[in-house]
Design a protein around this motif. Structure first.
Motif, mmCIF file in Angstrom:
data_model
loop_
_atom_site.group_PDB
_atom_site.id
_atom_site.type_symbol
_atom_site.label_atom_id
_atom_site.label_comp_id
_atom_site.label_asym_id
_atom_site.label_seq_id
_atom_site.Cartn_x
_atom_site.Cartn_y
_atom_site.Cartn_z
ATOM 1 N N MET A 324 0.847 -1.189 0.000
ATOM 2 C CA MET A 324 0.000 0.000 0.000
ATOM 3 C C MET A 324 0.883 1.238 0.000
ATOM 4 O O MET A 324 2.056 1.178 0.391
ATOM 5 C CB MET A 324 -0.899 0.028 1.254
ATOM 6 C CG MET A 324 -1.755 -1.199 1.454
ATOM 7 S SD MET A 324 -2.647 -1.179 3.037
ATOM 8 C CE MET A 324 -3.796 0.169 2.752
ATOM 9 N N ARG A 325 0.299 2.346 -0.431
ATOM 10 C CA ARG A 325 0.967 3.633 -0.313
ATOM 11 C C ARG A 325 0.242 4.476 0.728
ATOM 12 O O ARG A 325 -0.929 4.257 1.014
ATOM 13 C CB ARG A 325 1.023 4.342 -1.671
ATOM 14 C CG ARG A 325 1.991 3.671 -2.636
ATOM 15 C CD ARG A 325 2.189 4.463 -3.918
ATOM 16 N NE ARG A 325 3.276 3.894 -4.692
ATOM 17 C CZ ARG A 325 3.158 2.862 -5.521
ATOM 18 N NH1 ARG A 325 1.962 2.305 -5.701
ATOM 19 N NH2 ARG A 325 4.203 2.396 -6.172
ATOM 20 N N GLU A 396 5.375 6.121 -6.336
ATOM 21 C CA GLU A 396 5.974 5.694 -7.604
ATOM 22 C C GLU A 396 6.850 6.789 -8.198
ATOM 23 O O GLU A 396 7.856 6.513 -8.851
ATOM 24 C CB GLU A 396 4.871 5.327 -8.598
ATOM 25 C CG GLU A 396 4.182 4.015 -8.292
ATOM 26 C CD GLU A 396 3.207 3.636 -9.383
ATOM 27 O OE1 GLU A 396 3.465 2.637 -10.082
ATOM 28 O OE2 GLU A 396 2.199 4.342 -9.538
ATOM 29 N N LYS A 397 6.458 8.041 -7.970
ATOM 30 C CA LYS A 397 7.207 9.170 -8.514
ATOM 31 C C LYS A 397 7.595 10.097 -7.367
ATOM 32 O O LYS A 397 6.917 11.093 -7.097
ATOM 33 C CB LYS A 397 6.373 9.920 -9.547
ATOM 34 C CG LYS A 397 6.040 9.084 -10.780
ATOM 35 C CD LYS A 397 5.222 9.884 -11.774
ATOM 36 C CE LYS A 397 4.899 9.054 -13.010
ATOM 37 N NZ LYS A 397 4.078 9.823 -13.982
ATOM 38 N N PRO A 398 8.681 9.772 -6.652
ATOM 39 C CA PRO A 398 9.086 10.607 -5.517
ATOM 40 C C PRO A 398 9.504 12.002 -5.965
ATOM 41 O O PRO A 398 9.954 12.201 -7.096
ATOM 42 C CB PRO A 398 10.257 9.837 -4.913
ATOM 43 C CG PRO A 398 10.783 9.003 -6.032
ATOM 44 C CD PRO A 398 9.595 8.645 -6.873
ATOM 45 N N ALA A 399 9.348 12.960 -5.067
ATOM 46 C CA ALA A 399 9.707 14.345 -5.375
ATOM 47 C C ALA A 399 11.219 14.523 -5.369
ATOM 48 O O ALA A 399 11.927 13.950 -4.541
ATOM 49 C CB ALA A 399 9.065 15.281 -4.367
ATOM 50 N N SER A 428 4.662 14.326 -9.496
ATOM 51 C CA SER A 428 5.047 13.495 -8.355
ATOM 52 C C SER A 428 3.821 13.182 -7.502
ATOM 53 O O SER A 428 2.964 14.041 -7.286
ATOM 54 C CB SER A 428 6.092 14.218 -7.498
ATOM 55 O OG SER A 428 6.304 13.527 -6.288
ATOM 56 N N ASP A 429 3.745 11.928 -7.040
ATOM 57 C CA ASP A 429 2.642 11.535 -6.159
ATOM 58 C C ASP A 429 3.124 11.353 -4.721
ATOM 59 O O ASP A 429 2.514 10.639 -3.929
ATOM 60 C CB ASP A 429 1.967 10.260 -6.665
ATOM 61 C CG ASP A 429 2.925 9.076 -6.716
ATOM 62 O OD1 ASP A 429 4.140 9.285 -6.548
ATOM 63 O OD2 ASP A 429 2.452 7.940 -6.920
ATOM 64 N N ASP A 465 7.440 12.087 1.784
ATOM 65 C CA ASP A 465 7.805 10.739 2.224
ATOM 66 C C ASP A 465 9.187 10.339 1.726
ATOM 67 O O ASP A 465 9.854 9.490 2.321
ATOM 68 C CB ASP A 465 6.769 9.726 1.731
ATOM 69 C CG ASP A 465 5.539 9.708 2.622
ATOM 70 O OD1 ASP A 465 5.566 10.373 3.672
ATOM 71 O OD2 ASP A 465 4.551 9.034 2.268
ATOM 72 N N SER A 466 9.625 10.962 0.626
ATOM 73 C CA SER A 466 10.947 10.639 0.088
ATOM 74 C C SER A 466 12.059 11.424 0.779
ATOM 75 O O SER A 466 13.230 11.288 0.424
ATOM 76 C CB SER A 466 10.977 10.910 -1.418
ATOM 77 O OG SER A 466 10.633 12.258 -1.691
#
Length: 499
Positions: A324-325, A396-399, A428-429, A465-466
């Motif tokens: 999960m995200r 999936e697409k970190p900042a 970015s998500d 989160d990244s």
């Protein structure tokens, strides 16, 4: 005598002596106002004459203060206008007044003009005096029958029997950032004026505050219930089952126009709705109380939740791991097979780390932050347990970076301002978490709205989160007093009201 407590307050260093104040060992109170409560337990409703079904009021704000006219005004007159929500009997009112104040109360019903609290029929009254400051309940000299939709007013004349002007208490809206409350009075609902014949009323509701006056009523019936009884005084319900209590009791007279209310002593296990339908939620016992509002009679029935006679024998889960995200949910319960399907058992859910993955009592899992956690489903009777590992993974697409719309914000206490965050790349998500360096000075919610709490400096930070972050400097200034000018005969008296 000698000796005192040194107490640290919660208002910061600007209060008292650098945030502290002294309280003598011999002081009996922190304030001059005396408050008292009469507690009426549910089991005593039927026999307590001081219990009221309804409380009409506009209070709700904690921004309470007092107002007054100049010393030459002999007293004040205040009023609240209410609309009856049903057929009720008005028995008492509550007023707020100072120490050694005298009062004269009149009730008017069927007002023809909402802007004039005296435009109805005078139907009840009361008068007297009170020794201590605060709210006091005053019983009327006679009861008043109100029909649904009746517009009635409680009009109070107050006089200070001490030296100085007569003060009257008001209740207003307050937004202190960390606390918010709102007075509910609107136009044509709350009024005040000096106690001088012919003087016009001032509409307090239109000005955003209300006078502190309440009206207490009980349900009224021309044919009240005189008796309630049950066919059985103990009843077993299967877990998850229902029982129509209303259909299984006897009420006298059958043609009553009374109102019946139901309550449960253990709502975690057994609930009862306004129609008398009982539902068994969890194993346990409860006492259901049935009470007639106008008749005042009541009776009780004991409910026992029966379970485990047909227990769960097996639980099959669709998977043992799930990714999960952050912010996503997964219905664990919907993705399992329970045998037998007609069981009367219960399943409980738990998480090994709620800060990573939380689960509610229905089996819905929510991803909180990146990491791993184990969710366990356990049957109540045979303790059959199945587990699933939850992996909360990065986006999936970190900042690559994060920027804020503001580098610095200056706020007054209680004011708010929103900060927008922009991620690169734009698609970015990555999830963003907002934090305040000092929540005593300023708070920030999940969408970046900052609220000033008390004077000082701090920072608000947005973190992905990244691991990317950006900060905004926050400066909160003290909010000054709001001046209310009360004028009579062109002699204003100013009262400073501090939030």
């Amino acid at each position: 005598g000698n000796g005192a407590w040194l107490i640290r307050g919660s208002w910061g260093q600007d209060f008292g002596k650098n945030g502290y104040f002294w309280l003598s060992y011999y002081d009996k109170s922190l304030a001059k106002v005396a408050y008292s409560l009469d507690v009426v337990y549910k089991s005593d409703y039927a026999k307590d004459e001081n219990y009221y079904d309804n409380n009409y009021q506009y209070d709700g704000g904690i921004d309470t203060t007092k107002m007054s006219f100049n010393d030459s005004v002999p007293g004040i007159e205040e009023a609240n206008v209410f609309t009856a929500s049903g057929k009720e009997v008005l028995k008492a009112v509550a007023i707020y007044a100072g120490a050694n104040y005298s009062y004269d109360i009149k009730v008017y019903n069927k007002l023809s003009d909402k802007s004039n609290p005296l435009s109805g029929d005078p139907v009840a009254s009361a008068n007297g005096s009170q020794t201590y400051e605060g709210y006091h309940t005053v019983k009327l000299n006679n009861s008043v029958i109100l029909n649904e939709g009746d517009i009635f007013s409680i009009v109070v004349k107050l006089k200070n029997n001490n030296s100085g002007p007569t003060e009257f208490a008001i209740d207003g809206t307050m937004n202190g950032g960390w606390i918010y409350s709102e007075a509910e009075a609107k136009e044509n609902q709350s009024f005040y004026r000096p106690d001088i014949d012919g003087h016009a009323w001032t509409d307090a509701g239109a000005e955003g505050f209300n006078l502190r006056i309440k009206a207490y009523t009980n349900h009224y019936a021309e044919k009240p219930i005189t008796s309630i009884s049950f066919n059985e005084y103990s009843y077993d319900i299967k877990l998850g089952g229902t029982y129509n209590l209303a259909a299984d009791m006897t009420v006298e007279p059958a043609e009553h126009d009374d109102k019946i209310i139901y309550s449960s002593s253990n709502e975690d296990s057994v609930t009862v709705d306004s129609d008398g339908v009982v539902t068994a939620l969890k194993p346990g016992d409860a006492t259901i109380t049935v009470r007639a509002l106008a008749g005042g009679v009541q009776d009780n029935i004991n409910i026992h939740v029966v379970f485990g006679q047909n227990p769960i024998t097996d639980i099959t889960i669709a998977k043992t791991e799930h990714e999960m995200r952050k912010g996503e949910t997964y219905d664990f319960a919907a993705d399992m097979i329970v045998e037998p399907t007609d069981h009367d058992d219960l399943i409980s859910y738990s998480s090994s780390d709620k800060s990573i993955a939380a689960v509610d009592d229905k089996g819905l899992i929510t991803a909180v932050k990146i990491g791993d956690a184990e969710i366990t489903a356990t049957s109540y009777t045979k303790k059959i347990a199945k587990r699933i590992k939850i992996h909360v993974i990065p986006s999936e697409k970190p900042a690559e970076s994060i920027t804020l719309s503001k580098e610095q914000i200056i706020l007054l206490e209680g004011d708010t301002e929103k900060i927008d965050a922009t991620l690169t790349p734009a698609d970015s998500d990555d999830a963003i978490t907002w934090t305040s360096g000092n929540t005593d000075i300023a708070t920030v919610d999940a969408d970046g709205t900052v609220t000033g709490v008390t004077k000082g400096k701090t920072t608000v930070t947005a973190t992905t989160d990244s691991g990317k972050s950006a900060s905004c400097a926050i400066k909160v200034r003290k909010k000054r007093g709001e001046v209310i000018s009360c004028v009579y005969n062109k002699l204003p008296k100013k009262i400073y009201k501090f939030n």
